[in-house]
Design an enzyme around this catalytic site. Structure first.
Site, PDB file in Angstrom:
ATOM      1  N   LEU A  34       0.864  -1.359  -0.116  1.00  0.00           N
ATOM      2  CA  LEU A  34       0.077  -0.096  -0.017  1.00  0.00           C
ATOM      3  C   LEU A  34       0.896   1.470  -0.005  1.00  0.00           C
ATOM      4  O   LEU A  34       1.706   1.464   0.931  1.00  0.00           O
ATOM      5  CB  LEU A  34      -1.102  -0.055   1.331  1.00  0.00           C
ATOM      6  N   ASP A  35       0.442   2.007  -0.911  1.00  0.00           N
ATOM      7  CA  ASP A  35       1.268   3.396  -1.297  1.00  0.00           C
ATOM      8  C   ASP A  35       2.719   3.359  -1.160  1.00  0.00           C
ATOM      9  O   ASP A  35       3.325   4.291  -0.553  1.00  0.00           O
ATOM     10  CB  ASP A  35       0.888   4.137   0.277  1.00  0.00           C
ATOM     11  N   GLU A  36       3.329   2.334  -1.578  1.00  0.00           N
ATOM     12  CA  GLU A  36       4.852   2.194  -1.765  1.00  0.00           C
ATOM     13  C   GLU A  36       5.156   1.707  -3.096  1.00  0.00           C
ATOM     14  O   GLU A  36       6.440   1.591  -3.489  1.00  0.00           O
ATOM     15  CB  GLU A  36       5.242   0.870  -1.015  1.00  0.00           C
TER      16      GLU A  36
END
Length: 288
Positions: free
Chosen positions: A230-232
Protein backbone atom coordinates in the site's frame (compact mmCIF):
# COMPACT_ATOMS: atom_id res chain seq x y z
CA UNK A 1 -0.34 0.19 -37.57
CA UNK A 2 0.90 -1.08 -40.90
CA UNK A 3 3.03 1.60 -42.55
CA UNK A 4 5.85 3.23 -40.60
CA UNK A 5 5.26 6.60 -42.25
CA UNK A 6 4.85 8.81 -39.20
CA UNK A 7 6.56 9.57 -35.92
CA UNK A 8 7.47 6.88 -33.42
CA UNK A 9 8.95 6.44 -29.97
CA UNK A 10 11.39 3.62 -29.30
CA UNK A 11 11.87 2.81 -25.59
CA UNK A 12 14.71 0.65 -24.35
CA UNK A 13 15.77 -0.71 -20.96
CA UNK A 14 18.71 -3.07 -20.59
CA UNK A 15 21.91 -3.76 -18.67
CA UNK A 16 24.31 -0.83 -19.06
CA UNK A 17 27.25 -1.56 -21.32
CA UNK A 18 29.39 -0.09 -24.08
CA UNK A 19 27.94 0.52 -27.56
CA UNK A 20 24.19 0.70 -27.00
CA UNK A 21 23.65 4.22 -28.32
CA UNK A 22 25.98 3.69 -31.25
CA UNK A 23 24.23 0.52 -32.36
CA UNK A 24 20.71 1.96 -32.01
CA UNK A 25 21.42 5.22 -33.80
CA UNK A 26 23.44 3.51 -36.53
CA UNK A 27 20.57 1.10 -37.12
CA UNK A 28 18.04 3.93 -37.44
CA UNK A 29 20.33 5.90 -39.75
CA UNK A 30 20.97 2.86 -41.95
CA UNK A 31 17.21 2.32 -42.26
CA UNK A 32 16.58 5.90 -43.30
CA UNK A 33 15.00 7.05 -40.04
CA UNK A 34 15.50 10.63 -38.86
CA UNK A 35 16.07 10.96 -35.11
CA UNK A 36 14.40 14.10 -33.70
CA UNK A 37 15.06 13.51 -30.00
CA UNK A 38 17.15 11.09 -27.99
CA UNK A 39 17.27 10.79 -24.21
CA UNK A 40 19.38 8.33 -22.23
CA UNK A 41 20.42 7.49 -18.69
CA UNK A 42 22.76 4.93 -17.25
CA UNK A 43 22.14 4.25 -13.55
CA UNK A 44 25.45 3.58 -11.77
CA UNK A 45 23.65 1.89 -8.87
CA UNK A 46 21.38 -0.56 -10.69
CA UNK A 47 23.73 -0.86 -13.69
CA UNK A 48 20.69 -0.39 -15.92
CA UNK A 49 20.49 1.72 -19.07
CA UNK A 50 17.38 3.55 -20.27
CA UNK A 51 16.75 5.20 -23.61
CA UNK A 52 13.90 6.99 -25.38
CA UNK A 53 14.24 7.80 -29.07
CA UNK A 54 11.76 9.85 -31.08
CA UNK A 55 12.19 9.43 -34.83
CA UNK A 56 10.54 9.86 -38.20
CA UNK A 57 10.33 6.47 -39.86
CA UNK A 58 12.16 5.99 -43.12
CA UNK A 59 10.93 4.18 -46.21
CA UNK A 60 13.25 1.25 -45.52
CA UNK A 61 11.10 0.31 -42.51
CA UNK A 62 7.76 -0.42 -44.12
CA UNK A 63 5.98 -2.38 -41.39
CA UNK A 64 6.10 -2.90 -37.63
CA UNK A 65 6.96 -6.56 -38.20
CA UNK A 66 9.87 -5.57 -40.42
CA UNK A 67 11.15 -3.20 -37.76
CA UNK A 68 11.01 -6.00 -35.19
CA UNK A 69 12.76 -8.43 -37.53
CA UNK A 70 15.58 -6.02 -38.31
CA UNK A 71 16.00 -4.57 -34.82
CA UNK A 72 15.58 -7.92 -33.06
CA UNK A 73 19.26 -8.98 -33.25
CA UNK A 74 20.36 -5.72 -31.60
CA UNK A 75 17.78 -6.20 -28.87
CA UNK A 76 18.99 -9.73 -28.23
CA UNK A 77 22.65 -8.71 -28.26
CA UNK A 78 22.12 -6.17 -25.47
CA UNK A 79 19.33 -8.08 -23.60
CA UNK A 80 16.95 -5.20 -24.26
CA UNK A 81 13.38 -4.75 -23.15
CA UNK A 82 12.27 -2.60 -26.06
CA UNK A 83 9.03 -1.40 -27.53
CA UNK A 84 7.99 0.67 -30.54
CA UNK A 85 5.17 3.16 -29.93
CA UNK A 86 3.12 5.00 -32.54
CA UNK A 87 3.52 8.63 -31.50
CA UNK A 88 0.10 9.58 -32.89
CA UNK A 89 -1.86 6.80 -31.22
CA UNK A 90 -3.73 8.04 -28.16
CA UNK A 91 -3.32 5.66 -25.19
CA UNK A 92 -6.59 4.37 -23.75
CA UNK A 93 -7.00 5.13 -20.04
CA UNK A 94 -9.76 3.82 -17.80
CA UNK A 95 -10.29 6.11 -14.81
CA UNK A 96 -11.58 4.94 -11.42
CA UNK A 97 -13.12 7.32 -8.91
CA UNK A 98 -15.16 7.30 -5.70
CA UNK A 99 -16.85 10.44 -4.31
CA UNK A 100 -14.09 13.06 -4.73
CA UNK A 101 -14.20 14.36 -8.30
CA UNK A 102 -11.41 16.95 -8.49
CA UNK A 103 -8.80 14.71 -10.16
CA UNK A 104 -11.39 13.20 -12.51
CA UNK A 105 -12.77 16.62 -13.49
CA UNK A 106 -9.27 17.93 -14.14
CA UNK A 107 -8.46 15.03 -16.45
CA UNK A 108 -11.78 15.37 -18.29
CA UNK A 109 -11.15 19.08 -18.86
CA UNK A 110 -7.59 18.51 -20.10
CA UNK A 111 -8.77 15.85 -22.54
CA UNK A 112 -11.65 18.00 -23.80
CA UNK A 113 -9.22 20.91 -24.25
CA UNK A 114 -6.74 18.72 -26.16
CA UNK A 115 -4.11 19.36 -23.50
CA UNK A 116 -3.86 15.67 -22.65
CA UNK A 117 -3.68 13.27 -25.58
CA UNK A 118 -5.49 10.21 -24.28
CA UNK A 119 -8.78 8.45 -24.92
CA UNK A 120 -11.00 7.62 -21.94
CA UNK A 121 -13.15 4.63 -22.96
CA UNK A 122 -14.74 4.21 -19.52
CA UNK A 123 -14.96 5.49 -15.97
CA UNK A 124 -15.48 2.99 -13.16
CA UNK A 125 -16.74 3.90 -9.69
CA UNK A 126 -17.94 2.27 -6.51
CA UNK A 127 -20.44 5.14 -6.15
CA UNK A 128 -22.94 6.91 -8.40
CA UNK A 129 -21.82 10.46 -7.55
CA UNK A 130 -19.75 11.14 -10.67
CA UNK A 131 -22.11 9.60 -13.24
CA UNK A 132 -23.60 12.93 -14.37
CA UNK A 133 -20.35 14.69 -15.25
CA UNK A 134 -18.90 11.57 -16.87
CA UNK A 135 -21.90 10.85 -19.09
CA UNK A 136 -22.17 14.57 -19.93
CA UNK A 137 -18.69 14.11 -21.44
CA UNK A 138 -20.01 11.20 -23.49
CA UNK A 139 -18.06 8.52 -21.60
CA UNK A 140 -19.58 5.21 -20.40
CA UNK A 141 -19.92 5.01 -16.61
CA UNK A 142 -19.74 1.67 -14.82
CA UNK A 143 -21.01 1.46 -11.24
CA UNK A 144 -19.27 -1.38 -9.41
CA UNK A 145 -20.08 -1.07 -5.69
CA UNK A 146 -17.60 -2.94 -3.50
CA UNK A 147 -18.02 -4.71 -0.17
CA UNK A 148 -16.29 -7.58 1.59
CA UNK A 149 -18.55 -10.15 -0.05
CA UNK A 150 -18.31 -9.03 -3.69
CA UNK A 151 -14.81 -7.50 -3.91
CA UNK A 152 -13.30 -10.40 -5.86
CA UNK A 153 -16.20 -10.52 -8.33
CA UNK A 154 -16.13 -6.75 -8.90
CA UNK A 155 -12.41 -6.78 -9.51
CA UNK A 156 -12.94 -9.54 -12.05
CA UNK A 157 -15.47 -7.29 -13.80
CA UNK A 158 -12.94 -4.47 -13.81
CA UNK A 159 -10.37 -6.68 -15.54
CA UNK A 160 -13.04 -7.62 -18.09
CA UNK A 161 -13.60 -3.91 -18.78
CA UNK A 162 -9.84 -3.35 -19.14
CA UNK A 163 -9.74 -6.14 -21.71
CA UNK A 164 -12.97 -5.17 -23.46
CA UNK A 165 -11.92 -1.53 -23.87
CA UNK A 166 -8.30 -2.43 -24.72
CA UNK A 167 -7.10 -0.11 -21.96
CA UNK A 168 -3.40 0.68 -21.81
CA UNK A 169 -3.61 2.21 -18.35
CA UNK A 170 -5.87 2.40 -15.29
CA UNK A 171 -5.82 5.67 -13.34
CA UNK A 172 -7.05 5.75 -9.75
CA UNK A 173 -8.42 9.29 -9.56
CA UNK A 174 -9.03 9.24 -5.79
CA UNK A 175 -10.54 5.77 -5.93
CA UNK A 176 -10.89 5.07 -2.22
CA UNK A 177 -10.61 1.29 -2.28
CA UNK A 178 -7.53 -0.83 -1.63
CA UNK A 179 -6.95 -3.14 -4.59
CA UNK A 180 -6.33 -6.80 -3.90
CA UNK A 181 -2.89 -8.33 -4.33
CA UNK A 182 -4.11 -10.32 -7.33
CA UNK A 183 -5.49 -7.21 -9.06
CA UNK A 184 -2.31 -5.24 -8.34
CA UNK A 185 -0.29 -7.99 -9.98
CA UNK A 186 -2.64 -8.18 -12.97
CA UNK A 187 -2.27 -4.42 -13.53
CA UNK A 188 1.43 -4.20 -12.69
CA UNK A 189 3.09 -1.31 -14.49
CA UNK A 190 -0.18 -0.04 -15.94
CA UNK A 191 -2.05 1.34 -12.94
CA UNK A 192 -1.32 4.77 -11.42
CA UNK A 193 -2.65 6.06 -8.11
CA UNK A 194 -2.75 9.58 -6.70
CA UNK A 195 -2.04 9.66 -2.96
CA UNK A 196 -2.81 12.81 -1.04
CA UNK A 197 0.52 13.18 0.75
CA UNK A 198 4.20 13.60 -0.02
CA UNK A 199 5.16 9.92 0.16
CA UNK A 200 6.77 8.15 1.90
CA UNK A 201 5.29 10.29 4.69
CA UNK A 202 1.73 9.77 5.89
CA UNK A 203 0.62 6.62 4.12
CA UNK A 204 -2.89 5.22 4.38
CA UNK A 205 -6.06 7.04 5.41
CA UNK A 206 -6.49 10.74 6.24
CA UNK A 207 -2.91 11.81 5.46
CA UNK A 208 -3.73 15.54 5.75
CA UNK A 209 -5.01 14.98 9.26
CA UNK A 210 -1.84 13.04 10.04
CA UNK A 211 0.22 15.91 8.65
CA UNK A 212 -1.74 18.50 10.62
CA UNK A 213 -1.24 16.55 13.81
CA UNK A 214 2.52 16.54 13.21
CA UNK A 215 2.62 20.26 12.43
CA UNK A 216 4.27 19.91 9.04
CA UNK A 217 5.14 22.99 6.98
CA UNK A 218 4.80 21.31 3.58
CA UNK A 219 2.02 19.12 2.26
CA UNK A 220 1.96 17.40 -1.10
CA UNK A 221 0.60 14.87 -3.53
CA UNK A 222 2.26 11.78 -4.98
CA UNK A 223 1.44 9.81 -8.12
CA UNK A 224 2.88 6.31 -8.13
CA UNK A 225 2.49 2.93 -9.74
CA UNK A 226 0.19 0.63 -7.80
CA UNK A 227 1.75 -2.41 -6.14
CA UNK A 228 0.56 -4.90 -3.56
CA UNK A 229 2.36 -2.84 -0.90
CA UNK A 230 0.00 0.00 0.00
CA UNK A 231 1.27 3.43 -1.12
CA UNK A 232 4.78 2.09 -1.75
CA UNK A 233 4.85 1.72 -5.54
CA UNK A 234 7.51 3.46 -7.66
CA UNK A 235 6.96 7.23 -7.58
CA UNK A 236 6.27 9.03 -10.87
CA UNK A 237 5.57 12.64 -9.87
CA UNK A 238 5.24 14.78 -6.74
CA UNK A 239 4.51 18.38 -5.78
CA UNK A 240 4.22 20.34 -2.53
CA UNK A 241 2.59 23.45 -1.11
CA UNK A 242 3.67 25.40 1.97
CA UNK A 243 1.27 25.52 4.94
CA UNK A 244 1.48 27.07 8.40
CA UNK A 245 0.22 26.83 11.97
CA UNK A 246 -2.94 28.84 11.29
CA UNK A 247 -4.38 26.21 8.98
CA UNK A 248 -6.76 23.45 10.00
CA UNK A 249 -6.70 19.93 8.64
CA UNK A 250 -9.67 20.89 6.46
CA UNK A 251 -7.70 23.84 5.04
CA UNK A 252 -4.94 21.41 4.10
CA UNK A 253 -7.45 19.11 2.42
CA UNK A 254 -8.72 21.99 0.27
CA UNK A 255 -5.21 23.12 -0.70
CA UNK A 256 -4.24 19.55 -1.41
CA UNK A 257 -6.95 19.03 -4.00
CA UNK A 258 -5.24 21.38 -6.43
CA UNK A 259 -1.89 19.65 -5.91
CA UNK A 260 -3.40 16.21 -6.40
CA UNK A 261 -5.09 17.19 -9.66
CA UNK A 262 -1.91 18.58 -11.23
CA UNK A 263 0.32 15.73 -10.02
CA UNK A 264 -2.09 13.05 -11.22
CA UNK A 265 -2.59 14.54 -14.69
CA UNK A 266 1.15 15.02 -15.20
CA UNK A 267 1.87 11.45 -14.16
CA UNK A 268 -0.74 10.17 -16.61
CA UNK A 269 0.81 12.32 -19.33
CA UNK A 270 4.36 11.16 -18.57
CA UNK A 271 3.33 7.52 -18.69
CA UNK A 272 1.32 7.93 -21.88
CA UNK A 273 4.19 9.74 -23.59
CA UNK A 274 6.42 6.77 -22.72
CA UNK A 275 8.71 8.85 -20.53
CA UNK A 276 8.56 6.65 -17.43
CA UNK A 277 10.85 3.64 -16.94
CA UNK A 278 10.67 1.28 -13.98
CA UNK A 279 14.03 0.96 -12.23
CA UNK A 280 13.48 -1.43 -9.35
CA UNK A 281 11.60 0.43 -6.62
CA UNK A 282 12.25 3.75 -8.36
CA UNK A 283 11.56 5.30 -11.76
CA UNK A 284 13.57 7.06 -14.43
CA UNK A 285 11.66 9.99 -15.93
CA UNK A 286 12.63 11.71 -19.17
CA UNK A 287 11.21 15.25 -19.06
CA UNK A 288 9.51 17.02 -21.95
Amino acid sequence: MSELSKTFILTIACPDTFGIVANVTSFLADEGAFVTKLEQFGDPESKRFFMRVKFEAGRALRTEAEFAEKFGPIGERFSMEWKLHDYFRKPRVILMVSKFGHCLNDILHRVASNNLRIDIPAVVSNHEDMRGIVEWNGIPYYHLPVNNENKQAQEAKLLELVSEHKADLVGLARYMQVLSTDLCRALEGRCINIHHSFLPSFKGAKPYHQAHKRGVKLIGGTAHYVTADLDEGPIIHQAVERVDHTMTAEDMVEIGRDIESVVFSRAIQMHCEHRVFRNGSKTVIFRR
